[in-house]
Design a protein around this motif. Structure first.
Motif, PDB file in Angstrom:
ATOM      1  N   ARG A   1       0.843  -1.215   0.000  1.00  0.00           N
ATOM      2  CA  ARG A   1       0.000   0.000   0.000  1.00  0.00           C
ATOM      3  C   ARG A   1       0.872   1.257   0.000  1.00  0.00           C
ATOM      4  O   ARG A   1       0.587   2.220  -0.711  1.00  0.00           O
ATOM      5  N   LEU A   2       1.937   1.256   0.786  1.00  0.00           N
ATOM      6  CA  LEU A   2       2.812   2.433   0.857  1.00  0.00           C
ATOM      7  C   LEU A   2       3.621   2.616  -0.428  1.00  0.00           C
ATOM      8  O   LEU A   2       3.794   3.737  -0.903  1.00  0.00           O
ATOM      9  N   LEU A   3       4.119   1.536  -1.005  1.00  0.00           N
ATOM     10  CA  LEU A   3       4.857   1.651  -2.267  1.00  0.00           C
ATOM     11  C   LEU A   3       3.962   2.167  -3.388  1.00  0.00           C
ATOM     12  O   LEU A   3       4.402   2.956  -4.227  1.00  0.00           O
ATOM     13  N   THR A   4       2.716   1.748  -3.382  1.00  0.00           N
ATOM     14  CA  THR A   4       1.762   2.229  -4.387  1.00  0.00           C
ATOM     15  C   THR A   4       1.584   3.738  -4.263  1.00  0.00           C
ATOM     16  O   THR A   4       1.616   4.468  -5.268  1.00  0.00           O
ATOM     17  N   ALA A   5       1.432   4.220  -3.049  1.00  0.00           N
ATOM     18  CA  ALA A   5       1.276   5.664  -2.820  1.00  0.00           C
ATOM     19  C   ALA A   5       2.559   6.416  -3.167  1.00  0.00           C
ATOM     20  O   ALA A   5       2.514   7.493  -3.770  1.00  0.00           O
ATOM     21  N   CYS A   6       3.690   5.854  -2.808  1.00  0.00           N
ATOM     22  CA  CYS A   6       4.973   6.502  -3.107  1.00  0.00           C
ATOM     23  C   CYS A   6       5.198   6.576  -4.616  1.00  0.00           C
ATOM     24  O   CYS A   6       5.618   7.604  -5.145  1.00  0.00           O
ATOM     25  N   HIS A   7       4.915   5.482  -5.301  1.00  0.00           N
ATOM     26  CA  HIS A   7       5.097   5.421  -6.752  1.00  0.00           C
ATOM     27  C   HIS A   7       4.215   6.441  -7.465  1.00  0.00           C
ATOM     28  O   HIS A   7       4.552   6.920  -8.542  1.00  0.00           O
ATOM     29  N   ALA A   8       3.089   6.799  -6.833  1.00  0.00           N
ATOM     30  CA  ALA A   8       2.187   7.811  -7.389  1.00  0.00           C
ATOM     31  C   ALA A   8       2.687   9.227  -7.119  1.00  0.00           C
ATOM     32  O   ALA A   8       2.055  10.201  -7.517  1.00  0.00           O
ATOM     33  N   GLY A   9       3.809   9.345  -6.404  1.00  0.00           N
ATOM     34  CA  GLY A   9       4.418  10.649  -6.178  1.00  0.00           C
ATOM     35  C   GLY A   9       4.080  11.307  -4.855  1.00  0.00           C
ATOM     36  O   GLY A   9       4.404  12.481  -4.657  1.00  0.00           O
ATOM     37  N   LEU A  10       3.446  10.583  -3.953  1.00  0.00           N
ATOM     38  CA  LEU A  10       3.084  11.186  -2.664  1.00  0.00           C
ATOM     39  C   LEU A  10       4.275  11.234  -1.714  1.00  0.00           C
ATOM     40  O   LEU A  10       5.137  10.353  -1.740  1.00  0.00           O
ATOM     41  N   ALA A  11       4.300  12.253  -0.880  1.00  0.00           N
ATOM     42  CA  ALA A  11       5.305  12.382   0.170  1.00  0.00           C
ATOM     43  C   ALA A  11       4.931  11.440   1.319  1.00  0.00           C
ATOM     44  O   ALA A  11       3.767  11.024   1.429  1.00  0.00           O
TER      45      ALA A  11
END
Length: 172
Positions: free
Chosen positions: A139-149
């Protein structure tokens, strides 16, 4: 950059137990079942959480996996290996009131985990890879890959429903 995220096979733990970063093995038949269903490219490096439920799968996929502690599941402190039903309701409510910063069982907050996942993602430097890890890390990698801090990664991951089956893959 393409990331193929693989959730580990089902670990050997009773249902309803909080196990987070506890190092649990996988039943051999669960490992074999996961291996039989995976269709992964052979030309990408494999990164893995060092926890056995991931490491055993990684070692079967390549003789040279890259183990990275930043990919481990969240540490739930004193909650580790406790039945969810035995954790005091007030503690669960405190976590629900601040899912980003609260440290369940005195362990790690979702924000702390997001920071280490973000550091791992940054270290890849745009390199495509297969990543064998845990539902929280996915879940965190998905959010990070989308460019989120990291703070936004933590918020999004904490609000997303857990619907990542054992042994499944997600391509980003």
């Amino acid at each position: 950059m393409t990331l193929i995220l693989v959730r580990h096979p089902q670990p050997l733990v009773a249902p309803g137990i909080c196990y987070g970063s506890t190092d649990l093995a996988v039943a051999p038949e669960q490992l074999e079942q996961t291996l039989a269903t995976l269709r992964l490219p052979s030309d990408l490096p494999i990164y893995s959480s060092p926890l056995r439920r991931c490491a055993e799968l990684a070692a079967r996929l390549t003789p040279t996996p890259h183990y990275d502690a930043r990919l481990a599941e969240m540490h739930f402190g004193d909650w580790e290996m406790q039945p969810w039903d035995a954790i005091p309701r007030a503690a669960i409510d405190a976590w629900a009131a601040d899912t980003v910063n609260y440290r369940p069982g005195g362990g790690e907050s979702v924000l702390q985990m997001a920071q280490r996942i973000s550091a791992f993602h940054t270290a890849l430097q745009g390199q495509s890879a297969i990543v064998i890890c845990h539902a929280g890390a996915i879940r965190l990698l998905t959010a990070c890959h989308a460019g989120l801090a990291p703070a936004e990664m933590a918020r999004q991951a904490a609000q997303s429903a857990h619907q990542i089956p054992y042994g499944s893959t997600l391509t980003l």
